[in-house]
Design a protein around this motif. Structure first.
Motif, PDB file in Angstrom:
ATOM      1  N   THR A   1      16.651 -10.572   0.955  1.00 29.53           N
ATOM      2  CA  THR A   1      16.858  -9.255   0.358  1.00 29.53           C
ATOM      3  C   THR A   1      17.003  -9.395  -1.158  1.00 29.53           C
ATOM      4  OG1 THR A   1      17.990  -8.486   2.344  1.00 29.53           O
ATOM      5  CG2 THR A   1      18.284  -7.174   0.342  1.00 29.53           C
TER       6      THR A   1
ATOM      7  N   HIS B   1      15.818  -4.580  -1.220  1.00 30.74           N
ATOM      8  CA  HIS B   1      14.554  -4.543  -0.480  1.00 30.74           C
ATOM      9  C   HIS B   1      14.325  -5.877   0.222  1.00 30.74           C
ATOM     10  CE1 HIS B   1      13.287  -0.766  -2.370  1.00 30.74           C
ATOM     11  NE2 HIS B   1      13.778  -1.264  -3.493  1.00 30.74           N
TER      12      HIS B   1
ATOM     13  N   VAL C   1      12.135  -8.798   1.101  1.00 33.42           N
ATOM     14  CA  VAL C   1      10.980  -9.428   0.462  1.00 33.42           C
ATOM     15  C   VAL C   1      10.424 -10.510   1.380  1.00 33.42           C
ATOM     16  CG1 VAL C   1      10.172 -10.809  -1.495  1.00 33.42           C
ATOM     17  CG2 VAL C   1      11.836  -8.981  -1.852  1.00 33.42           C
TER      18      VAL C   1
ATOM     19  N   GLU D   1       6.908  -6.491   0.126  1.00 33.00           N
ATOM     20  CA  GLU D   1       8.116  -5.845   0.640  1.00 33.00           C
ATOM     21  C   GLU D   1       7.938  -5.494   2.107  1.00 33.00           C
ATOM     22  OE1 GLU D   1       9.184  -2.518  -1.741  1.00 33.00           O
ATOM     23  OE2 GLU D   1      10.134  -3.738  -3.295  1.00 33.00           O
ATOM     24  N   ASN D   2       8.920  -5.883   2.902  1.00 30.53           N
ATOM     25  CA  ASN D   2       9.057  -5.481   4.310  1.00 30.53           C
ATOM     26  C   ASN D   2       8.089  -6.171   5.272  1.00 30.53           C
ATOM     27  OD1 ASN D   2      11.086  -3.628   3.522  1.00 30.53           O
ATOM     28  ND2 ASN D   2       9.509  -2.144   2.960  1.00 30.53           N
TER      29      ASN D   2
END
Length: 231
Positions: A183, A187, A189, A210-211
Motif C-alpha cells: 500500500t 492505494h 500497488v 494500482e490494484n
C-alpha cells in the motif's frame, strides 16, 4: 470684439484681454494651467500603457521560465516520431534503443532513468508506468532483486511477494522477475521487477500499477525488454 465676464471679479472685459483690468486675473496663466493638466492626463495614459506592456511581457517571460524549470531536466523524445515497420515507435537516446507502442510516451529524467507510460508528468510517468534503469555495480540479477526485496520490506510494512522469483528468456535476455504488492498513499500497488544482463551491464525494468496487474502493460514490458539494446 465681444465682452465676457471675468471669472474672478465678474466684471465685463474684452475677450481679447490677456488679463482683467479691474482685478488683474491672468487668462494666460489659466490657459497654461489647463494645458499642463491636459499633458499630465496624456502622460498618465502613456505611463499606464507602458506599465501594462511590461507586466504582460514579464508574465510571459516568467511563465516560460517556469515551464522550463519544471521539466525536471528530462525530455520527451516522442516529438514527430513515425512508426517503424513493426508499427511501433523507436526510442534511441543516451546509448539505448527499444521499441514501444504508439499510444505510449517516453520521459527521460535528469538521472537518465527512462519512464514509459500513457500519462507523463514532469517527474516521469503516472501510474501505471514502466521504468528502465541501468546499474553498473551488479552482475547477478538475483542479487539485485534480493536487495530490492529487503528495501521494499523496509519502506512498506505491508509488502508481500505475490509471485516468487522466476526466470525465463525474453528475446535473447535471460530475465529474472518478482512481483510485490503493498500500500502506497492509500492505494494498493502491484510492483513487478525484472532484472537481466545486457553487455555485462545490469538493467532493471519496473512496472507499477494500482490494484491489478494488467496484461497490456506486461505486453509492453515484454516488447521493451526483447527489443532493448545498447547503441
Amino acid at each position: 470684439m465681444a465682452l465676457v465676464k471675468c471669472p474672478e471679479c465678474d466684471k465685463n472685459i474684452s475677450d481679447k484681454a490677456e488679463s482683467c483690468p479691474h482685478c488683474g486675473y491672468s487668462f494666460e496663466k489659466k490657459a497654461n494651467n489647463n494645458t499642463l493638466e491636459t499633458l499630465k492626463g496624456k502622460w498618465n495614459n502613456k505611463y499606464l500603457l507602458v506599465l501594462l506592456v511590461l507586466l504582460v511581457g514579464g508574465y510571459f517571460i516568467f511563465f516560460n521560465n517556469s515551464n522550463k524549470t519544471n521539466t525536471g531536466g528530462g525530455s520527451n523524445p516522442n516529438t514527430e516520431l513515425k512508426p517503424n515497420a513493426n508499427g511501433n515507435y523507436e526510442f534511441n537516446q543516451n546509448g539505448k534503443y527499444f521499441e514501444f507502442p504508439t499510444n505510449y510516451k517516453v520521459y527521460v529524467d535528469k538521472n537518465g532513468s527512462i519512464y514509459v507510460g500513457k500519462n507523463i508528468d514532469n517527474d516521469g510517468a503516472l501510474i501505471p508506468y514502466i521504468l528502465i534503469e541501468k546499474y553498473k555495480n551488479y552482475t547477478d540479477p538475483k542479487a539485485i532483486l534480493n536487495e530490492l526485496t529487503t528495501e521494499i520490506g523496509k519502506e512498506y510494512s505491508d509488502a508481500v511477494i505475490t509471485i516468487s522469483l522466476l526466470s525465463a528468456y525474453l528475446g535473447d535476455k535471460h530475465t529474472y522477475g518478482i512481483q510485490y504488492a503493498y500500500t502506497s498513499n492509500g492505494h494498493l500497488v502491484i510492483d513487478n521487477r525484472y532484472a537481466f544482463l545486457l553487455n555485462n551491464s545490469m538493467y532493471l525494468v519496473t512496472t507499477k500499477e494500482e490494484n491489478v496487474n494488467i496484461q497490456e502493460i506486461n505486453s509492453v514490458t515484454k516488447l521493451i525488454i526483447e527489443s532493448l539494446k545498447e547503441v
